[in-house]
Write a protein that holds these residues in place. Structure first.
Motif, PDB file in Angstrom:
ATOM      1  N   TYR A  91       0.312   3.602   0.408  1.00  0.00           N
ATOM      2  CA  TYR A  91      -0.183   2.233   0.361  1.00  0.00           C
ATOM      3  C   TYR A  91      -0.552   1.729   1.765  1.00  0.00           C
ATOM      4  CZ  TYR A  91      -0.294  -2.647  -1.196  1.00  0.00           C
ATOM      5  OH  TYR A  91      -0.677  -3.912  -1.500  1.00  0.00           O
ATOM      6  N   GLN A 111     -15.248   0.578  -0.587  1.00  0.00           N
ATOM      7  CA  GLN A 111     -14.511  -0.637  -0.894  1.00  0.00           C
ATOM      8  C   GLN A 111     -14.086  -0.660  -2.365  1.00  0.00           C
ATOM      9  OE1 GLN A 111     -16.803  -4.033   0.261  1.00  0.00           O
ATOM     10  NE2 GLN A 111     -15.116  -4.897   1.432  1.00  0.00           N
ATOM     11  N   THR A 112     -15.020  -0.253  -3.218  1.00  0.00           N
ATOM     12  CA  THR A 112     -14.701  -0.223  -4.650  1.00  0.00           C
ATOM     13  C   THR A 112     -13.608   0.798  -4.934  1.00  0.00           C
ATOM     14  OG1 THR A 112     -17.019  -0.727  -5.010  1.00  0.00           O
ATOM     15  CG2 THR A 112     -15.751  -0.055  -6.926  1.00  0.00           C
ATOM     16  N   ASP A 130      -8.648   0.505   4.427  1.00  0.00           N
ATOM     17  CA  ASP A 130      -9.322  -0.715   3.996  1.00  0.00           C
ATOM     18  C   ASP A 130      -9.726  -1.556   5.213  1.00  0.00           C
ATOM     19  OD1 ASP A 130     -10.194  -2.889   2.605  1.00  0.00           O
ATOM     20  OD2 ASP A 130      -8.184  -3.659   2.171  1.00  0.00           O
ATOM     21  N   GLU A 160      -0.308  -0.315  -6.765  1.00  0.00           N
ATOM     22  CA  GLU A 160       0.493  -1.514  -7.041  1.00  0.00           C
ATOM     23  C   GLU A 160       1.095  -1.454  -8.440  1.00  0.00           C
ATOM     24  OE1 GLU A 160      -2.056  -4.820  -6.076  1.00  0.00           O
ATOM     25  OE2 GLU A 160      -1.526  -4.710  -3.949  1.00  0.00           O
ATOM     26  N   LEU A 161       0.319  -0.901  -9.362  1.00  0.00           N
ATOM     27  CA  LEU A 161       0.846  -0.756 -10.732  1.00  0.00           C
ATOM     28  C   LEU A 161       1.988   0.258 -10.761  1.00  0.00           C
ATOM     29  CD1 LEU A 161      -2.412  -0.794 -12.876  1.00  0.00           C
ATOM     30  CD2 LEU A 161      -0.602  -2.516 -12.855  1.00  0.00           C
ATOM     31  N   LYS A 177      -5.848   1.002  -4.698  1.00  0.00           N
ATOM     32  CA  LYS A 177      -4.864  -0.015  -4.344  1.00  0.00           C
ATOM     33  C   LYS A 177      -4.224  -0.602  -5.599  1.00  0.00           C
ATOM     34  CE  LYS A 177      -4.631  -3.749  -0.972  1.00  0.00           C
ATOM     35  NZ  LYS A 177      -5.427  -4.463   0.018  1.00  0.00           N
ATOM     36  N   SER A 178      -5.081  -0.923  -6.573  1.00  0.00           N
ATOM     37  CA  SER A 178      -4.535  -1.529  -7.797  1.00  0.00           C
ATOM     38  C   SER A 178      -3.633  -0.541  -8.537  1.00  0.00           C
ATOM     39  CB  SER A 178      -5.670  -2.010  -8.699  1.00  0.00           C
ATOM     40  OG  SER A 178      -6.397  -0.923  -9.205  1.00  0.00           O
ATOM     41  N   LYS A 179      -4.017   0.742  -8.521  1.00  0.00           N
ATOM     42  CA  LYS A 179      -3.191   1.739  -9.217  1.00  0.00           C
ATOM     43  C   LYS A 179      -1.848   1.929  -8.517  1.00  0.00           C
ATOM     44  CE  LYS A 179      -6.302   2.451 -12.301  1.00  0.00           C
ATOM     45  NZ  LYS A 179      -6.175   1.690 -13.552  1.00  0.00           N
ATOM     46  N   VAL A 203     -11.374   1.973  -2.862  1.00  0.00           N
ATOM     47  CA  VAL A 203     -10.118   1.510  -2.290  1.00  0.00           C
ATOM     48  C   VAL A 203      -9.482   0.489  -3.235  1.00  0.00           C
ATOM     49  CG1 VAL A 203      -9.080   0.186  -0.404  1.00  0.00           C
ATOM     50  CG2 VAL A 203     -10.702   1.993   0.114  1.00  0.00           C
ATOM     51  N   SER A 204     -10.303  -0.408  -3.792  1.00  0.00           N
ATOM     52  CA  SER A 204      -9.707  -1.413  -4.699  1.00  0.00           C
ATOM     53  C   SER A 204      -9.055  -0.754  -5.897  1.00  0.00           C
ATOM     54  CB  SER A 204     -10.709  -2.435  -5.218  1.00  0.00           C
ATOM     55  OG  SER A 204     -11.927  -2.307  -4.643  1.00  0.00           O
ATOM     56  N   VAL A 205      -9.706   0.276  -6.427  1.00  0.00           N
ATOM     57  CA  VAL A 205      -9.128   0.944  -7.595  1.00  0.00           C
ATOM     58  C   VAL A 205      -7.805   1.609  -7.216  1.00  0.00           C
ATOM     59  CG1 VAL A 205      -9.448   2.786  -9.286  1.00  0.00           C
ATOM     60  CG2 VAL A 205     -11.360   1.299  -8.704  1.00  0.00           C
TER      61      VAL A 205
END
Lengths: 225, 415
Positions: free
Chosen positions: B250, B219-220, B257, B230-231, B226-228, B222-224
């Motif tokens: 994505y 989960q952690t 996820d 999106e950036l 995902k955020s990258k 995936v969050s990283v």
């Protein structure tokens, strides 16, 4: 506004900082419980993002401490624990909002803005973007001072886009924002297009600019440029 | 066959053999003794009759004593021979032992035959057979009662333990606690089983922790990612190909996820973690979720019809019930046809969600299994119904699936 990010995942914290860089916030980042405790006793913040699972302590303790020393500070809990109980605990302790990892950066950004609006602009929750004016308290939208009738979804989408102006928002993030977390199970996300199309039409029909741009089917962007 | 019956049968067969051998042995021995006794008596009787003959008494009692005057003289040998004589009273030939003596008196020669019947030997056989049969029957009966009693006493702890084992699940986190028995074999078995269950619990816990840790770790990550991503999307220099690649990455990440979240929830449901309970107004929840889905359904030209004729309230976790309804509804929209319908019918204690759709090629019985079907639908992660089933199991709701008249029907009974 002054933000404090308490997040042990350095890469994620960096992403948040980068995404919110243009929002004119002053952002400080700490990576553990100890530093967080020191920071909140030293300086004042307007909003804090608190990860509940820190390597050296629970974010829940930081929430109660924050509530004690800085009652004005808005608190958004972010947690990898998809636990309903954690959510309730966090909100009971006085957190304003709760986000589960992995979240969309745009969603976090919108939540930060919403918390700040609620906490610092009570009574006058008005967002002005050129000829568009949003009264968030009443959920009303005006274009050139004329009220336009938006559906529930259209309003949510518009506010979400404006809160993240000049950012590309994926269809996934828009759907999750307007329809809720579980709606993402639909592979075909094209239904969001209909809503965006109607929204654009309502704004332009009232004499507003066409600010919502589509980006190769991946998502949408609200931009004045 | 039950152990005790198996043992009894073994006993009975062997006892039968022993009885037969004993019967034969005893019969032969007794027969020999009896014959000897009869012959002894025959000799005494013979001597007595000879004495009486010389004393002048004429005895003729056919067939036991026969005296015949004969011409020639034979030497009397006086030994015992077998013979068989027809008896009128018995109307058949009967076995006899006899002694023939040749006597001379007053210048005349006589042949004396003294006989004795062996009918007594037949009686011996019958008596012996009766005694043995009764003994054997009594033995069997006693064995039966002893077995019944011992089965109760010895096997009661065994059956209690068996019941415990049947109901045992490593998910309880406790080793199976089997009762102490006075029987060594059972005790040994119990201690082996206790150790085995302890090991299983340990392994299960380790596995559980591992998968939980793994899911949270993922989960952690995936969050990283995902955020990258999106950036990256914010970069205005990207061309169409870049954006398409990014989008594919994505979308797949979103799927990952979803799977991960579902697996975490499934693990929680399987562990029977504690979930807060509230009194939930089911029609409200259904209405809220179906309204939420209305525009999605509309975009696929699917109409949702709700018939909520019940005010049922259930005591359970709101988030889980929302997930339940959500998964069922999103499934019924996903696996639908153009211009199809979804009907949600709530009446009494039961809910029916039915939707138009094609018959699955897969076995309909495993639609509730993980990753079981719908692989052809790229937007499906195949865990929705597995979660639904687990939630139903958690609260004891009964769930059934049926395909009938072009409709997929899922029934849930909230009793």
């Amino acid at each position: 506004m002054k933000l404090l990010i308490i997040e042990d995942e350095i890469d994620l914290a960096k992403s948040i900082v980068e995404f919110t860089a243009k929002e004119n916030h002053i952002i400080e980042v700490v990576y553990n419980f100890k530093e967080a405790k020191e920071k909140i006793n030293l300086q004042e913040y307007d909003c804090a993002l608190v990860d509940l699972m820190l390597p050296d302590g629970s974010g829940l303790n930081i929430i109660s401490e924050l509530k004690k020393v800085q009652p004005k500070c808005g608190i958004i809990v972010i947690s990898a624990k998809n636990s309903i109980d954690d959510k309730i605990d966090g909100l009971n302790l006085g957190a304003d909002d709760y986000l589960t990892k992995p979240f969309h950066l745009a969603e976090l950004n919108a939540r930060i803005k919403s918390v700040i609006r609620r906490r610092f602009f009570e009574g006058s929750n008005i967002i002005n973007v050129n000829e568009i004016q949003i009264e968030t308290e009443k959920r009303e939208v005006f274009v050139n001072k004329t009220k336009i009738e938006l559906t529930h979804r259209e309003y949510d989408i518009l506010l979400f886009l404006i809160s993240n102006s000049d950012k590309v928002l994926t269809k996934e993030s828009i759907i999750e924002h307007a329809w809720g977390e579980n709606s993402n199970a639909f592979g075909n996300l094209d239904f969001v297009y209909t809503h965006i199309k109607n929204l654009r039409k309502k704004i332009t029909d009232a004499g507003g600019g066409d600010y919502i741009h589509s980006l190769y089917g991946v998502g949408y962007k609200f931009s004045l440029k | 066959m039950k152990l005790i019956n198996k043992i009894s049968r073994y006993y009975l067969i062997n006892a039968g053999i022993v009885f037969i051998v004993a019967f034969v042995g005893i019969y032969i021995t007794l027969n020999w003794i009896l014959t000897d006794e009869i012959d002894e008596r025959l000799k005494i009787k013979n001597d007595e009759i000879i004495k009486r003959f010389y004393a002048g008494e004429i005895i003729n009692n056919s067939p036991y004593v026969e005296l015949l005057q004969i011409d020639s003289v034979f030497k009397s040998r006086g030994y015992i021979t077998d013979t068989s004589i027809y008896l009128k009273s018995e109307k058949e030939n009967e076995p006899f032992h006899q002694i023939i003596s040749f006597l001379a008196k007053n210048g005349n020669n006589y042949k004396l035959t003294v006989r004795t019947s062996l009918i007594e030997k037949d009686d011996l056989f019958i008596t012996l057979l009766v005694i043995f049969s009764i003994t054997f029957a009594a033995f069997t009966l006693i064995l039966f009662f002893i077995n019944r009693k011992s089965a109760k006493e010895i096997f009661i702890p065994f059956y209690t333990d068996l019941e415990k084992l049947k109901n045992y699940s490593v998910k309880s986190g406790l080793p199976v606690n089997l009762t102490y028995s006075k029987i060594d074999e059972f005790n040994e078995l119990n201690s082996v089983l206790n150790t085995l269950s302890e090991k299983a619990v340990h392994e299960y816990r380790a596995l559980k922790e591992f998968s939980e840790d793994l899911s949270h770790e993922l989960q952690t990550l995936v969050s990283v990612i995902k955020s990258k991503l999106e950036l990256l999307l914010q970069n205005s220099d990207l061309d169409k190909v870049d954006i398409n690649n990014l989008q594919t990455a994505y979308q797949n990440l979103s799927k990952l996820d979803n799977i991960n979240r579902s697996l975490i929830l499934l693990a929680k449901l399987e562990n029977k973690d504690f979930f807060n309970s509230d009194e939930i107004n089911l029609p409200d929840v259904i209405l809220r979720i179906s309204t939420n889905f209305s525009d999605i359904a509309e975009s696929k030209r699917i109409s949702i019809i709700t018939k909520l004729n019940s005010e049922i309230r259930i005591n359970s976790n709101l988030s889980l019930i929302e997930t339940l309804i959500n998964n069922l509804l999103s499934n019924s929209i996903k696996h639908n046809i153009e211009n199809g319908t979804v009907e949600i019918i709530l009446s009494g204690n039961s809910l029916l969600i039915q939707n138009t759709g094609e018959l699955f090629k897969r076995n309909t019985n495993d639609i509730f299994n993980r990753f079981s079907g719908f692989k052809n639908k790229s937007d499906s992660i195949g865990l929705g119904l597995a979660i639904v089933k687990k939630i139903c199991e958690l609260y004891g709701f009964r769930i059934d699936y049926k395909y009938e008249k072009d409709f997929h029907k899922i029934f849930i009974n909230f009793d």
